[in-house]
Design a protein around this motif. Structure first.
Motif, PDB file in Angstrom:
ATOM      1  N   GLY A 109       0.815  -1.206   0.000  1.00 50.76           N
ATOM      2  CA  GLY A 109       0.000   0.000   0.000  1.00 50.76           C
ATOM      3  C   GLY A 109       0.850   1.258   0.000  1.00 50.76           C
ATOM      4  N   THR A 110       0.239   2.361   0.390  1.00 46.38           N
ATOM      5  CA  THR A 110       0.916   3.654   0.385  1.00 46.38           C
ATOM      6  C   THR A 110       0.894   4.258   1.780  1.00 46.38           C
ATOM      7  OG1 THR A 110       0.315   4.063  -1.927  1.00 46.38           O
ATOM      8  CG2 THR A 110       0.909   5.982  -0.607  1.00 46.38           C
ATOM      9  N   GLU A 111       2.050   4.810   2.185  1.00 48.46           N
ATOM     10  CA  GLU A 111       2.133   5.503   3.464  1.00 48.46           C
ATOM     11  C   GLU A 111       2.781   6.864   3.253  1.00 48.46           C
ATOM     12  OE1 GLU A 111       4.789   3.662   6.288  1.00 48.46           O
ATOM     13  OE2 GLU A 111       6.090   2.877   4.705  1.00 48.46           O
ATOM     14  N   THR A 112       2.457   7.793   4.145  1.00 47.39           N
ATOM     15  CA  THR A 112       3.016   9.142   4.068  1.00 47.39           C
ATOM     16  C   THR A 112       3.961   9.378   5.235  1.00 47.39           C
ATOM     17  OG1 THR A 112       1.030   9.981   2.959  1.00 47.39           O
ATOM     18  CG2 THR A 112       2.476  11.601   4.000  1.00 47.39           C
ATOM     19  N   LEU A 113       5.170   9.840   4.906  1.00 50.78           N
ATOM     20  CA  LEU A 113       6.163  10.167   5.919  1.00 50.78           C
ATOM     21  C   LEU A 113       6.452  11.655   5.862  1.00 50.78           C
ATOM     22  CD1 LEU A 113       8.778   7.337   5.113  1.00 50.78           C
ATOM     23  CD2 LEU A 113       6.744   7.166   6.562  1.00 50.78           C
ATOM     24  N   THR A 114       6.717  12.246   7.009  1.00 50.11           N
ATOM     25  CA  THR A 114       7.089  13.657   7.036  1.00 50.11           C
ATOM     26  C   THR A 114       8.377  13.821   7.830  1.00 50.11           C
ATOM     27  OG1 THR A 114       5.766  14.117   9.009  1.00 50.11           O
ATOM     28  CG2 THR A 114       4.689  14.427   6.882  1.00 50.11           C
ATOM     29  N   ALA A 115       9.124  14.862   7.484  1.00 46.51           N
ATOM     30  CA  ALA A 115      10.395  15.111   8.154  1.00 46.51           C
ATOM     31  C   ALA A 115      10.773  16.576   8.030  1.00 46.51           C
ATOM     32  CB  ALA A 115      11.497  14.247   7.565  1.00 46.51           C
ATOM     33  N   LYS A 116      11.612  17.018   8.962  1.00 44.05           N
ATOM     34  CA  LYS A 116      12.126  18.375   8.883  1.00 44.05           C
ATOM     35  C   LYS A 116      13.079  18.530   7.703  1.00 44.05           C
ATOM     36  CE  LYS A 116      11.799  18.591  13.912  1.00 44.05           C
ATOM     37  NZ  LYS A 116      12.551  18.485  15.189  1.00 44.05           N
ATOM     38  N   HIS A 117      13.778  17.423   7.384  1.00 44.95           N
ATOM     39  CA  HIS A 117      14.722  17.437   6.262  1.00 44.95           C
ATOM     40  C   HIS A 117      14.619  16.131   5.494  1.00 44.95           C
ATOM     41  CE1 HIS A 117      16.899  21.080   7.604  1.00 44.95           C
ATOM     42  NE2 HIS A 117      16.589  20.650   8.821  1.00 44.95           N
ATOM     43  N   ILE A 118      14.865  16.214   4.179  1.00 45.53           N
ATOM     44  CA  ILE A 118      14.875  15.038   3.309  1.00 45.53           C
ATOM     45  C   ILE A 118      16.133  15.097   2.437  1.00 45.53           C
ATOM     46  CG2 ILE A 118      13.744  13.832   1.397  1.00 45.53           C
ATOM     47  CD1 ILE A 118      11.065  14.808   2.476  1.00 45.53           C
ATOM     48  N   ILE A 119      16.821  13.962   2.340  1.00 51.73           N
ATOM     49  CA  ILE A 119      17.971  13.838   1.440  1.00 51.73           C
ATOM     50  C   ILE A 119      17.586  12.945   0.272  1.00 51.73           C
ATOM     51  CG2 ILE A 119      20.333  12.996   1.159  1.00 51.73           C
ATOM     52  CD1 ILE A 119      20.825  13.504   4.108  1.00 51.73           C
ATOM     53  N   VAL A 120      17.780  13.441  -0.953  1.00 49.08           N
ATOM     54  CA  VAL A 120      17.573  12.634  -2.154  1.00 49.08           C
ATOM     55  C   VAL A 120      18.897  11.949  -2.490  1.00 49.08           C
ATOM     56  CG1 VAL A 120      16.988  12.634  -4.608  1.00 49.08           C
ATOM     57  CG2 VAL A 120      15.777  14.160  -3.027  1.00 49.08           C
ATOM     58  N   ALA A 121      18.887  10.624  -2.467  1.00 50.49           N
ATOM     59  CA  ALA A 121      20.090   9.828  -2.756  1.00 50.49           C
ATOM     60  C   ALA A 121      19.700   8.636  -3.619  1.00 50.49           C
ATOM     61  CB  ALA A 121      20.736   9.371  -1.453  1.00 50.49           C
ATOM     62  N   THR A 122      19.004   8.917  -4.715  1.00 49.08           N
ATOM     63  CA  THR A 122      18.395   7.863  -5.531  1.00 49.08           C
ATOM     64  C   THR A 122      19.332   7.276  -6.590  1.00 49.08           C
ATOM     65  OG1 THR A 122      17.388   9.684  -6.796  1.00 49.08           O
ATOM     66  CG2 THR A 122      15.994   8.547  -5.210  1.00 49.08           C
ATOM     67  N   GLY A 123      20.554   7.775  -6.674  1.00 48.90           N
ATOM     68  CA  GLY A 123      21.552   7.162  -7.530  1.00 48.90           C
ATOM     69  C   GLY A 123      21.297   7.315  -9.014  1.00 48.90           C
ATOM     70  N   ALA A 124      21.845   6.390  -9.786  1.00 48.62           N
ATOM     71  CA  ALA A 124      21.770   6.468 -11.240  1.00 48.62           C
ATOM     72  C   ALA A 124      21.692   5.075 -11.837  1.00 48.62           C
ATOM     73  CB  ALA A 124      22.999   7.206 -11.784  1.00 48.62           C
ATOM     74  N   ARG A 125      21.437   5.029 -13.145  1.00 52.03           N
ATOM     75  CA  ARG A 125      21.341   3.755 -13.870  1.00 52.03           C
ATOM     76  C   ARG A 125      22.157   3.873 -15.157  1.00 52.03           C
ATOM     77  NH1 ARG A 125      16.899   6.845 -14.652  1.00 52.03           N
ATOM     78  NH2 ARG A 125      16.130   7.135 -16.789  1.00 52.03           N
ATOM     79  N   ALA A 126      22.391   2.747 -15.794  1.00 52.14           N
ATOM     80  CA  ALA A 126      23.179   2.733 -17.023  1.00 52.14           C
ATOM     81  C   ALA A 126      22.438   3.437 -18.150  1.00 52.14           C
ATOM     82  CB  ALA A 126      23.497   1.295 -17.420  1.00 52.14           C
ATOM     83  N   ARG A 127      23.194   4.151 -18.971  1.00 48.32           N
ATOM     84  CA  ARG A 127      22.629   4.811 -20.145  1.00 48.32           C
ATOM     85  C   ARG A 127      22.535   3.824 -21.305  1.00 48.32           C
ATOM     86  NH1 ARG A 127      22.169  10.082 -21.237  1.00 48.32           N
ATOM     87  NH2 ARG A 127      23.572  10.644 -19.520  1.00 48.32           N
ATOM     88  N   ASP A 128      21.395   3.778 -21.966  1.00 45.26           N
ATOM     89  CA  ASP A 128      21.174   2.884 -23.108  1.00 45.26           C
ATOM     90  C   ASP A 128      21.617   3.539 -24.410  1.00 45.26           C
ATOM     91  OD1 ASP A 128      20.210   0.304 -22.580  1.00 45.26           O
ATOM     92  OD2 ASP A 128      18.202   1.047 -22.134  1.00 45.26           O
ATOM     93  N   LEU A 129      21.967   2.717 -25.383  1.00 46.74           N
ATOM     94  CA  LEU A 129      22.107   3.205 -26.746  1.00 46.74           C
ATOM     95  C   LEU A 129      20.714   3.422 -27.321  1.00 46.74           C
ATOM     96  CD1 LEU A 129      24.882   0.910 -28.273  1.00 46.74           C
ATOM     97  CD2 LEU A 129      25.020   3.374 -27.961  1.00 46.74           C
ATOM     98  N   PRO A 130      20.436   4.585 -27.905  1.00 48.65           N
ATOM     99  CA  PRO A 130      19.077   4.840 -28.413  1.00 48.65           C
ATOM    100  C   PRO A 130      18.652   3.869 -29.515  1.00 48.65           C
ATOM    101  CG  PRO A 130      20.632   6.541 -29.134  1.00 48.65           C
ATOM    102  CD  PRO A 130      21.332   5.735 -28.106  1.00 48.65           C
ATOM    103  N   PHE A 131      19.626   3.367 -30.284  1.00 50.75           N
ATOM    104  CA  PHE A 131      19.267   2.484 -31.397  1.00 50.75           C
ATOM    105  C   PHE A 131      19.371   0.999 -31.044  1.00 50.75           C
ATOM    106  CE2 PHE A 131      23.680   3.900 -31.886  1.00 50.75           C
ATOM    107  CZ  PHE A 131      24.368   2.693 -31.914  1.00 50.75           C
ATOM    108  N   ALA A 132      19.791   0.696 -29.815  1.00 48.57           N
ATOM    109  CA  ALA A 132      19.886  -0.719 -29.411  1.00 48.57           C
ATOM    110  C   ALA A 132      19.816  -0.825 -27.894  1.00 48.57           C
ATOM    111  CB  ALA A 132      21.175  -1.344 -29.935  1.00 48.57           C
ATOM    112  N   PRO A 133      18.624  -0.652 -27.323  1.00 45.96           N
ATOM    113  CA  PRO A 133      18.498  -0.736 -25.862  1.00 45.96           C
ATOM    114  C   PRO A 133      18.867  -2.129 -25.360  1.00 45.96           C
ATOM    115  CG  PRO A 133      16.333  -0.718 -26.920  1.00 45.96           C
ATOM    116  CD  PRO A 133      17.335  -0.400 -27.985  1.00 45.96           C
TER     117      PRO A 133
END
Length: 470
Positions: free
Chosen positions: A129-153
């Protein structure tokens, strides 16, 4: 009623989980939100399991060359399934370690996909399900993923990203690696040692193009000697993926287009930050090509919202993310009234880079070319491993250490190394740069004998005309 925290960290990679731990140490009520695996990409699908793979390849390489050491190891073979299983076991062990650290530091873990709904509010959705969290501060640390070739994913079958390359169902017979940054070169080195025929294509004029030009030249020569085909100044024009292989059209630096057949392709052309669909736009967060703009402490410009790691400007390295995690957690604690913390802004010039190919590469600071571009009058030292007793005894005499100094002040501007164990040695120069050392301190430092690290000392001596062993 929404759960209230002092700090919520969105993402549990080496930046996120470290930030959460440091915040908890400072007495902040802390939560971490993770959509997949605690430890993030680095621990589960990146830095750690790839090093386990490379260790297997290194041992296999040494077994095949046992005769050079007066030993016999005949008819050695590799079991790729067992190699992968060991790597996955290492990742699992460390994932469990992070889980333990969360419990030890009383950090609340919320598994699910997090979306920023308002300043200080995060909505987490999972199969429960879905829950809501609240905080005085939030850090975004969602990282990254590999970049695809547009013509050959990537399809996970014939066209791979690093993630697919870590869990192959079979050993490639003829592998094409597109991109020669750290990820591409590490996998090229791994599969070559495991017995695959490997071709590396790099669009720029040299491999590992962020490194010093001398390191790039040495590595290309070494890789070629090991049997890899290296094409620089080249580009992949098209990939045609079939059931049993891939046809690639490659345009070489002379302008000619050739066609080759490969069993598999690894695409290693960079990363894409995971900043879509997490609510940044609605909050007015400033991004450039998906990268969140921050100050030296991780502030985004939106009160209470911070960002660290691969979603912020590079270098995109795990240790940089962890350092940012500590800095940002301490900056948040200071804003919440803690007068005992004194965070320092990130200094990107002192972040080391390591590539775990064979031979290894490690560096920190300015290359010779960048030092000249910055207007420095420089002194450059270089010492080859062939002059080092320990390297010769190990049978690892291919490599060198290069140091770059400001000629007027003696400041260490950069250090660049290629060869055995240099990823372990580079920290000596990193500490030196952090302490703002000059050649005088390094020259007067006693390096233990016999160690490959003596080459570091000799390189400094070389820059000032005082080399002993060459």
């Amino acid at each position: 009623m929404a759960e209230q925290y002092d700090l919520i960290v969105l993402g549990s990679g080496p930046g996120g989980y470290v930030a959460a731990i440091r915040a908890a140490q400072l007495g902040l009520k802390t939560a971490i939100v993770e959509r997949e695996n605690l430890g993030g990409i680095c621990l589960n699908w990146g830095c750690i399991p790839t090093k386990a793979l490379l260790r297997s390849a290194e041992v296999f390489h040494q077994m095949k060359h046992a005769k050079a050491y007066g030993l016999a190891a005949d008819n050695v073979s590799a079991d790729i399934a067992a190699v992968v299983a060991r790597s996955r076991g290492v990742a699992k062990q460390l994932n469990q370690g992070v889980t333990h650290l969360m419990k030890k530091n009383k950090i609340a873990v919320h598994m699910g996909a997090g979306v920023l709904k308002a300043p200080g509010t995060l909505e987490v959705t999972s199969d429960k399900g879905t829950e809501t969290l609240t905080a005085k501060h939030i850090i975004v640390a969602t990282g990254a993923r590999a970049r695809d070739l547009p013509f050959a994913p990537a399809d996970g079958n014939r066209v791979w990203t690093y993630r697919h390359a870590m869990t192959p169902k079979e050993l490639p017979s003829n592998l094409l690696v597109i991109g020669s940054g750290a990820i591409g070169i590490e996998f090229a080195s791994f599969y070559n040692d495991m017995g695959s025929k490997v071709t590396v294509v790099e669009a720029l004029d040299r491999v590992v193009p962020v490194e010093d030009a001398d390191v790039s030249a040495f590595l290309e020569k070494s890789l070629t000697k090991q049997g890899l085909t290296v094409l620089t100044g080249a580009g992949v024009e098209a990939l045609t993926v079939g059931a049993t292989g891939v046809k690639a059209k490659i345009k070489t630096k002379d302008g000619k287009v050739t066609e080759g057949d490969y069993s598999h392709v690894i695409v290693a052309i960079g990363i894409v930050p995971n900043t879509e669909a997490i609510g940044l736009e609605a909050l007015g967060v400033k991004t450039e090509r998906g990268i969140i703009q921050v100050d030296g402490y991780g502030r985004t410009g939106i009160p209470g919202l911070w960002a660290i790691g691969d979603v912020t400007p590079g270098p995109w390295l795990a240790h940089k993310a962890s350092h940012e995690g500590v800095t940002t957690a301490e900056a948040i604690a200071a804003e919440l009234g803690n007068k005992d913390v004194h965070p320092h802004p990130l200094d990107r010039s002192n972040i080391p880079g390591c590539t775990y190919c064979h031979p290894q590469i490690a560096s920190v600071g300015l290359t010779e070319a960048k030092a000249k571009e910055a207007g420095h009058e420089i002194k450059v030292g270089n010492f080859p491993f062939i002059g080092n007793g320990k390297a010769i005894a190990l049978g690892e005499s291919d490599g060198f250490v290069k140091t770059v100094f400001d000629a007027k002040t003696g400041e260490l501007l950069g250090a660049h190394m290629v060869g055995a164990e240099v990823t372990e040695m580079i920290q000596g120069f990193v500490i030196g740069k952090t302490l703002e050392t000059t050649e005088a301190e390094l020259i007067n430092t006693v390096f233990p004998h016999p160690t490959i690290s003596e080459s570091m000392h000799e390189s400094v001596l070389s820059a000032f005309g005082r080399t002993i062993h060459m």
